[in-house]
Design a protein around this motif. Structure first.
Motif, PDB file in Angstrom:
ATOM      1  N   ILE A   1       7.135  34.013  -6.439  1.00 20.86           N
ATOM      2  CA  ILE A   1       7.061  32.595  -6.800  1.00 20.86           C
ATOM      3  C   ILE A   1       6.620  32.437  -8.244  1.00 20.86           C
ATOM      4  N   ILE A   2       5.538  33.156  -8.613  1.00 25.92           N
ATOM      5  CA  ILE A   2       4.992  33.025  -9.963  1.00 25.92           C
ATOM      6  C   ILE A   2       6.031  33.424 -10.994  1.00 25.92           C
ATOM      7  N   GLU A   3       6.704  34.545 -10.743  1.00 27.49           N
ATOM      8  CA  GLU A   3       7.672  35.033 -11.730  1.00 27.49           C
ATOM      9  C   GLU A   3       8.838  34.058 -11.870  1.00 27.49           C
ATOM     10  N   LYS A   4       9.366  33.565 -10.760  1.00 29.27           N
ATOM     11  CA  LYS A   4      10.479  32.622 -10.833  1.00 29.27           C
ATOM     12  C   LYS A   4      10.048  31.335 -11.522  1.00 29.27           C
TER      13      LYS A   4
ATOM     14  N   PRO B   1      13.881  27.294  -9.990  1.00 29.89           N
ATOM     15  CA  PRO B   1      13.376  26.711  -8.744  1.00 29.89           C
ATOM     16  C   PRO B   1      13.177  27.787  -7.687  1.00 29.89           C
ATOM     17  N   VAL B   2      12.330  27.500  -6.726  1.00 29.64           N
ATOM     18  CA  VAL B   2      11.967  28.467  -5.691  1.00 29.64           C
ATOM     19  C   VAL B   2      12.390  27.944  -4.324  1.00 29.64           C
TER      20      VAL B   2
ATOM     21  N   PRO C   1       6.281  22.103  -9.603  1.00 35.22           N
ATOM     22  CA  PRO C   1       6.153  23.502 -10.042  1.00 35.22           C
ATOM     23  C   PRO C   1       7.183  24.445  -9.441  1.00 35.22           C
ATOM     24  N   TYR C   2       7.757  24.082  -8.295  1.00 38.51           N
ATOM     25  CA  TYR C   2       8.725  24.970  -7.636  1.00 38.51           C
ATOM     26  C   TYR C   2      10.132  24.392  -7.641  1.00 38.51           C
ATOM     27  N   GLY C   3      10.359  23.291  -8.322  1.00 39.92           N
ATOM     28  CA  GLY C   3      11.635  22.587  -8.276  1.00 39.92           C
ATOM     29  C   GLY C   3      11.457  21.256  -7.572  1.00 39.92           C
TER      30      GLY C   3
END
Length: 333
Positions: free
Chosen positions: A27-30, A36-37, A105-107
């Motif tokens: 997650i952090i790297e993406k 988006p994750v 933060p994730y999309g």
């Protein structure tokens, strides 16, 4: 807040924060690559869900806005970029609020070609394609939202002695449709959670309270506000809309009194929940949390005069009895 009195002693539970899982590292790297994750693929079991929640809470406290890494590890520098709130709602991405604006933060969970056509008017193929695309863009499904909210309960009430309390809070969510509780994560911060039902699914909003006090020197309080901490008697009301800085202003006043050698005494706060954790300075500070340390604001205020207070802070005045008792306490000087 008042230049008068009340007491409280809170020993908040601190729960172990496990290191990020392999999924959390992905997650952090993406995220840092601006990608988006797909959250759904990460929630493989209860442990993975809990690790994802811990990583999300850590990110809200320490990750700078827009994923830009800060070079300064100073706690105050990190705290400047802490989110104020976290939103977990089905059919949307997980959102952080920074300075009144939402960030994802994730999309944001929207399909690349998203449009305003109502789901009921879409054919099955279009609906399925958009559902998959939304998940790839960070959308939280109804099922995932329930997993995430349930995981927050497990983390908040993870201590063996808290099993009955967890059951009581979960029952309140089921029967009443909403529930309030607070918890701490070691080395991360404190969180106030309001879990609720919406459109038949679970959702929640978490208010973020980093450990330690803000750097008040950066907030440029006018001297008229700071001078309130010098008052020896009376009643001070701090009012304003949500997010306007009431809690921070109260913390500033308590901090000023606590570091004034001429004002040494007993400071008592009654809060729901405890927001900022104070260290004893020239004064002794007792902090009481409603439900954990006292039944209600009113019952805590009734007991205050037996606790030799010099200053009382009341986090909220919700009803006539609390207001009446607070005014009476102020009148005693």
């Amino acid at each position: 807040t008042f230049a008068c009195r009340i007491t409280l002693l809170a020993f908040p539970f601190y729960f172990p924060c496990h290191g990020p899982s392999k999924n959390a590292t992905v997650i952090i790297e993406k995220y840092r690559e601006g990608l988006p994750v797909n959250i759904s693929k990460l929630l493989t079991d209860d442990s993975a869900v809990e690790n994802f929640i811990r990583e999300t809470l850590r990110k809200a406290v320490y990750e700078p806005v827009n994923g830009q890494d800060g070079s300064d590890d100073d706690a105050q520098t990190k705290r400047k970029s802490s989110a104020s709130d976290i939103f977990i709602v089905a059919n949307a991405g997980i959102a952080f609020k920074y300075h009144g604006r939402l960030e994802w933060p994730y999309g944001d969970g929207k399909p690349d070609d998203h449009n305003m056509i109502d789901d009921s008017r879409k054919d099955a193929e279009t609906f399925q394609r958009e559902r998959i695309q939304k998940e790839e863009n960070g959308c939280v499904s109804f099922r995932d939202a329930e997993k995430l909210v349930r995981a927050i309960y497990r983390i908040a009430f993870s201590a063996p002695a808290a099993a009955q309390e967890r059951a009581r809070h979960e029952q309140a969510l089921i029967t009443l449709g909403d529930d309030d509780f607070s918890f701490s994560l070691a080395n991360i911060g404190r969180f106030r959670c309001n879990a609720y039902r919406q459109r038949g699914s679970l959702a929640c909003t978490l208010r973020v309270f980093p450990f330690g006090l803000p750097d008040f020197s950066r907030m440029h309080y006018p001297p008229q506000v700071t001078d309130l901490a010098r008052l020896q008697q009376g009643l001070i009301l701090v009012t304003g809309q949500a997010g306007s800085g009431k809690s921070t202003t109260l913390a500033h006043l308590i901090d000023q009194i606590n570091h004034d050698p001429s004002r040494s005494g007993h400071i008592i706060t009654v809060e729901d929940p405890i927001e900022y954790i104070y260290k004893h300075g020239y004064s002794v500070i007792s902090q009481r949390e409603v439900e954990h340390d006292t039944e209600t604001f009113a019952s805590a205020l009734k007991a205050v005069l037996r606790q030799a207070p010099n200053v009382i802070l009341v986090g909220e005045m919700r009803d006539f009895e609390t207001i009446q008792t607070a005014v009476t306490a102020a009148e005693t000087g």
